[in-house]
Motif scaffolding. Sequence first.
Motif: not given
Length: 150
Positions: A36, A64-67, A71, A90
């Motif tokens: 992000p 894709k790494v979330p906040a 993962v 992102e």
Amino acid sequence: MSARLLLIAGFVGLAGCGSKSGPPAPNMPTVEIVVPKGFTGPVWVIQDASAPDLLTADKSCQVKVPAGGVVKTRSIQTLENQHHLTAKFEDGTPLPLSNEVDDATVALRGGDPGAIRRGRQQVSYVVYYVGVEQPAGLFLTGDTTPKAGK
């Protein structure tokens, strides 16, 4: 004798394990880590048999790494094996790798595999850190196991 040892050491150093950055070898998968915008802190990629796989048909993948920085994927083998690593935020802003910048620049650092036991199950993971060298170094040399509840 010492010249021969230096020559052998030089060849071993050149052969190495292969770089995770730089131009990819023909059959080497490309892994792109996407975080992000403004993200700093630890990133764990955790093996979970019920999660989707990272690899795509062309042997490349995007993580894709979330906040929260966690993962889950069916296998971390691609990350443990030789691969070409890239990273970005992102919004498309490049995120340099630690070997491309100085210690004061925010970069993707680490990439070390680990494993922990949770009950009877072994959980494998790869840990990265997005940030400058000082907090990254402190984190990566300490306890990097994924935290419960993440």
